[in-house]
Motif scaffolding. Structure first.
Motif, PDB file in Angstrom:
ATOM      1  N   VAL A 121       0.773  -1.183   0.233  1.00  0.00           N
ATOM      2  CA  VAL A 121       0.144   0.274   0.197  1.00  0.00           C
ATOM      3  C   VAL A 121       0.878   1.263  -0.045  1.00  0.00           C
ATOM      4  N   GLU A 122       2.190   1.255   0.489  1.00  0.00           N
ATOM      5  CA  GLU A 122       3.020   2.146   0.460  1.00  0.00           C
ATOM      6  C   GLU A 122       3.462   2.726  -0.891  1.00  0.00           C
ATOM      7  N   GLY A 123       3.381   1.743  -2.011  1.00  0.00           N
ATOM      8  CA  GLY A 123       3.812   2.280  -3.229  1.00  0.00           C
ATOM      9  C   GLY A 123       4.903   1.666  -3.745  1.00  0.00           C
ATOM     10  N   TRP A 124       5.534   0.460  -3.154  1.00  0.00           N
ATOM     11  CA  TRP A 124       6.563  -0.172  -3.617  1.00  0.00           C
ATOM     12  C   TRP A 124       5.878  -1.823  -4.219  1.00  0.00           C
ATOM     13  N   SER A 125       6.760  -2.302  -4.902  1.00  0.00           N
ATOM     14  CA  SER A 125       6.166  -3.576  -5.323  1.00  0.00           C
ATOM     15  C   SER A 125       7.316  -4.594  -5.639  1.00  0.00           C
ATOM     16  N   MET A 126       6.960  -5.923  -5.981  1.00  0.00           N
ATOM     17  CA  MET A 126       7.917  -6.828  -6.163  1.00  0.00           C
ATOM     18  C   MET A 126       7.261  -8.043  -6.848  1.00  0.00           C
ATOM     19  N   VAL A 127       8.291  -8.815  -7.365  1.00  0.00           N
ATOM     20  CA  VAL A 127       7.797 -10.171  -8.153  1.00  0.00           C
ATOM     21  C   VAL A 127       8.430 -10.996  -7.298  1.00  0.00           C
ATOM     22  N   VAL A 128       7.813 -12.143  -6.882  1.00  0.00           N
ATOM     23  CA  VAL A 128       8.541 -13.200  -6.108  1.00  0.00           C
ATOM     24  C   VAL A 128       8.037 -14.507  -6.308  1.00  0.00           C
ATOM     25  N   PRO A 129       8.780 -15.607  -6.267  1.00  0.00           N
ATOM     26  CA  PRO A 129       8.600 -16.796  -6.513  1.00  0.00           C
ATOM     27  C   PRO A 129       8.382 -17.519  -5.111  1.00  0.00           C
ATOM     28  N   ASN A 249      -8.367  -4.002  -2.063  1.00  0.00           N
ATOM     29  CA  ASN A 249      -7.905  -4.712  -3.089  1.00  0.00           C
ATOM     30  C   ASN A 249      -7.062  -3.685  -3.857  1.00  0.00           C
ATOM     31  N   VAL A 250      -5.911  -3.987  -4.546  1.00  0.00           N
ATOM     32  CA  VAL A 250      -5.108  -3.180  -5.082  1.00  0.00           C
ATOM     33  C   VAL A 250      -5.939  -2.407  -6.501  1.00  0.00           C
ATOM     34  N   ASN A 251      -5.931  -1.212  -6.325  1.00  0.00           N
ATOM     35  CA  ASN A 251      -7.037  -0.348  -7.224  1.00  0.00           C
ATOM     36  C   ASN A 251      -6.207   1.128  -7.542  1.00  0.00           C
ATOM     37  N   PRO A 252      -5.637   1.328  -8.679  1.00  0.00           N
ATOM     38  CA  PRO A 252      -4.956   2.389  -9.250  1.00  0.00           C
ATOM     39  C   PRO A 252      -5.927   3.584  -9.169  1.00  0.00           C
ATOM     40  N   ASN A 253      -7.202   3.679  -9.213  1.00  0.00           N
ATOM     41  CA  ASN A 253      -8.342   4.538  -9.218  1.00  0.00           C
ATOM     42  C   ASN A 253      -8.729   4.949  -7.716  1.00  0.00           C
ATOM     43  N   VAL A 254      -8.240   4.213  -6.927  1.00  0.00           N
ATOM     44  CA  VAL A 254      -8.933   4.535  -5.717  1.00  0.00           C
ATOM     45  C   VAL A 254      -7.355   5.050  -4.763  1.00  0.00           C
ATOM     46  N   SER A 255      -7.376   6.278  -4.513  1.00  0.00           N
ATOM     47  CA  SER A 255      -6.280   6.887  -3.928  1.00  0.00           C
ATOM     48  C   SER A 255      -6.226   6.429  -2.413  1.00  0.00           C
ATOM     49  N   HIS A 256      -5.225   6.406  -1.759  1.00  0.00           N
ATOM     50  CA  HIS A 256      -4.848   6.123  -0.188  1.00  0.00           C
ATOM     51  C   HIS A 256      -5.235   7.754   0.175  1.00  0.00           C
ATOM     52  N   TRP A 259      -1.906   9.770  -0.357  1.00  0.00           N
ATOM     53  CA  TRP A 259      -1.169   9.446  -1.627  1.00  0.00           C
ATOM     54  C   TRP A 259      -1.813   8.785  -2.744  1.00  0.00           C
ATOM     55  N   SER A 260      -1.401   9.042  -3.947  1.00  0.00           N
ATOM     56  CA  SER A 260      -2.034   8.333  -5.276  1.00  0.00           C
ATOM     57  C   SER A 260      -1.683   6.844  -5.054  1.00  0.00           C
ATOM     58  N   GLN A 261      -2.551   6.073  -5.688  1.00  0.00           N
ATOM     59  CA  GLN A 261      -2.154   4.551  -5.885  1.00  0.00           C
ATOM     60  C   GLN A 261      -1.987   4.136  -7.292  1.00  0.00           C
ATOM     61  N   ALA A 262      -1.885   5.270  -8.223  1.00  0.00           N
ATOM     62  CA  ALA A 262      -1.663   5.058  -9.542  1.00  0.00           C
ATOM     63  C   ALA A 262      -0.425   4.284 -10.084  1.00  0.00           C
ATOM     64  N   LYS A 263       0.725   4.603  -9.405  1.00  0.00           N
ATOM     65  CA  LYS A 263       1.960   3.927  -9.673  1.00  0.00           C
ATOM     66  C   LYS A 263       2.465   3.338  -8.740  1.00  0.00           C
ATOM     67  N   GLU A 264       3.793   2.629  -8.995  1.00  0.00           N
ATOM     68  CA  GLU A 264       4.520   1.957  -7.734  1.00  0.00           C
ATOM     69  C   GLU A 264       6.062   1.829  -8.302  1.00  0.00           C
ATOM     70  N   ARG A 265       6.536   1.929  -7.353  1.00  0.00           N
ATOM     71  CA  ARG A 265       8.076   1.351  -7.657  1.00  0.00           C
ATOM     72  C   ARG A 265       8.757   0.163  -7.458  1.00  0.00           C
ATOM     73  N   SER A 269      14.365  -0.932  -8.525  1.00  0.00           N
ATOM     74  CA  SER A 269      14.194  -0.049  -9.901  1.00  0.00           C
ATOM     75  C   SER A 269      14.087   1.294  -9.436  1.00  0.00           C
ATOM     76  N   PHE A 270      14.664   2.427 -10.285  1.00  0.00           N
ATOM     77  CA  PHE A 270      14.463   3.639  -9.842  1.00  0.00           C
ATOM     78  C   PHE A 270      13.235   4.207 -10.454  1.00  0.00           C
ATOM     79  N   PHE A 271      12.836   3.615 -11.368  1.00  0.00           N
ATOM     80  CA  PHE A 271      11.449   4.268 -12.201  1.00  0.00           C
ATOM     81  C   PHE A 271      10.295   3.622 -11.532  1.00  0.00           C
ATOM     82  N   LYS A 272       9.282   4.266 -11.788  1.00  0.00           N
ATOM     83  CA  LYS A 272       8.052   3.940 -11.464  1.00  0.00           C
ATOM     84  C   LYS A 272       7.418   3.100 -12.548  1.00  0.00           C
ATOM     85  N   GLN A 273       6.280   2.402 -12.162  1.00  0.00           N
ATOM     86  CA  GLN A 273       5.463   1.885 -13.437  1.00  0.00           C
ATOM     87  C   GLN A 273       4.035   1.825 -12.806  1.00  0.00           C
ATOM     88  N   LYS A 274       2.985   1.961 -13.785  1.00  0.00           N
ATOM     89  CA  LYS A 274       1.539   2.106 -13.684  1.00  0.00           C
ATOM     90  C   LYS A 274       1.278   0.853 -12.504  1.00  0.00           C
TER      91      LYS A 274
END
Ligand SMILES: Nc1nc2c(c(=O)[nH]1)N[C@H]1C(S)=C(S)[C@@H](COP(=O)(O)O)O[C@H]1N2
Ligand SMILES: [Mo]
Length: 298
Positions: A121-129, A249-256, A259-265, A269-274
């Protein structure tokens, strides 16, 4: 099923095992139970998306686990304060066969690897096995009654946990799911990550993973699962009801609210993505919320 390392390691998608061991050596992790606890698991081909995995350096050292402290490095630094010996998971409440499982029982269930997106919810993300088994498999064993409408998850409470000396949250950490969310095939009980048993900082020895919801719904170090009739309160709802709802539920259209939830880092990575609707699991889970106002039921 026991697979050899060659069978489970895909060089392109999966991280190089020797590199991994090297990174553990560099981090001073070798010799800890983490590396000694390889799990028997198979790769579930339905959950091996072609996503770039987060470097374990990040996923295993940048954590949220308030029982072990509130800064991101605390859970790894204080990992030895979590005692996982003789761990038991009690399942009780609205079911005909309430059962206490020990980790041997749970590790006897077939363990599979699934690569999931994970969005805090803080705006960071990962992909893990992750390695684990569907929660539905476990719940079916205790035979939920028709009154079981929700599932409550209770994490460990122990005076040795440094974070629990302070009332940062209403301890023990509690979360909840609606019964259909809990029984959804994506909902996983994780026992491992990156091919090994969960390290303490990631919620050893067993945690929940609900990939279409914000990370805090994925409770760590679970000791009790309660089948209940009424919607339970989570520790985060008790702490800040205006900011953290039951669904989350993760929802880019509903802000916290802050802060906005539209993007994540993505971690590393240095850059954000949708951010994707339901964290990219819309096809699988949107049906669960048909007709619900997702701004109201946030
Ligand atoms: N028991 C417990 N579970 C928890 C938390 C916590 O503080 N205590 N933090 C949550 C949050 S906010 C996130 S983002 C994820 C982080 O999981 P990770 O450290 O494995 O990435 O765990 C979740 N589960
Ligand atoms: Mo989080």
């Amino acid at each position: 099923m026991k697979l050899t390392e060659n069978q489970v390691t895909d060089q392109n998608l999966y991280l190089n095992r020797r590199q991994f061991v090297k990174s553990l050596t560099a981090a001073g992790l070798l010799g800890t139970p983490f590396i000694a606890n390889a799990l028997d698991f198979s790769k579930n081909p339905d959950y091996q998306p072609r996503l770039k995995l987060t470097d374990p350096e990040h996923a295993l050292h940048y954590n949220n686990f308030y029982e072990l402290g509130t800064s991101k490095e605390d859970p790894f630094r204080n990992a030895d304060k979590l005692n996982t010996d003789n761990w038991k998971v009690v399942i009780e409440g609205e079911c005909s066969k309430p059962t206490t499982f020990d980790m041997d029982d749970l590790l006897k269930l077939e363990q599979e690897e699934r690569i999931y997106r994970f969005r805090c919810v803080e705006g960071w993300s990962m992909v893990v096995p992750w390695i684990g088994f569907p929660l539905a498999k476990l719940l079916k064993q205790v035979q939920p009654t028709s009154k079981a409408k929700f599932v409550e998850f209770v994490s460990i409470e122990d005076s040795n946990l440094p974070g629990q000396r302070f009332r940062i949250l209403d301890w023990p950490y509690r979360e909840g799911l609606r019964m259909d969310e809990a029984m959804h095939p994506l909902t996983l009980m994780a026992t491992g990550i990156y091919g090994e048993a969960l390290p303490n900082q990631n919620g050893a020895p067993i945690r929940l993973v609900v990939p279409w919801k914000y990370g805090f719904k994925s409770s760590k170090s679970i000791v009790k699962i309660r089948l209940v009739e009424k919607q339970p309160f989570s520790s985060w709802m008790v702490a800040t009801p205006s900011e953290y709802g039951f669904y989350s539920n993760v929802n880019p259209n509903v802000s916290h609210p802050r802060w906005s939830q539209a993007k994540e880092r993505p971690l590393g990575s240095f850059f954000k993505q949708k951010t994707l609707m339901f964290n990219g699991y819309e096809n699988e889970v949107a049906g669960l919320y048909k007709g619900m106002d997702l701004k109201k039921y946030f």
